[in-house]
Design an enzyme around this catalytic site. Sequence first.
Site, mmCIF file in Angstrom:
data_model
loop_
_atom_site.group_PDB
_atom_site.id
_atom_site.type_symbol
_atom_site.label_atom_id
_atom_site.label_comp_id
_atom_site.label_asym_id
_atom_site.label_seq_id
_atom_site.Cartn_x
_atom_site.Cartn_y
_atom_site.Cartn_z
ATOM 1 N N CYS A 33 0.490 -1.286 -0.222
ATOM 2 C CA CYS A 33 -0.171 0.140 0.010
ATOM 3 C C CYS A 33 0.589 1.517 -0.255
ATOM 4 C CB CYS A 33 -1.213 -0.505 1.683
ATOM 5 S SG CYS A 33 0.121 0.108 2.785
ATOM 6 N N GLU A 69 -2.541 1.180 -4.414
ATOM 7 C CA GLU A 69 -1.710 -0.416 -4.216
ATOM 8 C C GLU A 69 -1.261 -1.143 -5.192
ATOM 9 O OE1 GLU A 69 -2.777 -3.008 -1.361
ATOM 10 O OE2 GLU A 69 -3.684 -0.982 0.082
#
Length: 81
Positions: A33, A69
């Site tokens: 992330c 992501e």
Amino acid sequence: RTDVILVDPPRCGLDADTLRLVSYFDHVLYISCNPEALLDNLQRGGLLQTHAVVRSAIFDHFAYTPHLECAVLLRRRTLCE
């Protein structure tokens, strides 16, 4: 298969001990992330010394935010040759 590992670390990335363990696997699917932590783990963490990037992808799960992501598939360099 025991030659594949999936890692999805917290924002700070993988610690040194975990990076060392991950480097023993032939295939690594690294989901992050935090693209900066991913890059740091690949470069300074040493994963790019033992593994090559086979594929990568970016996912925008959180539209209208700066969060992304990232996924990278790595293969041991000896298997790529």
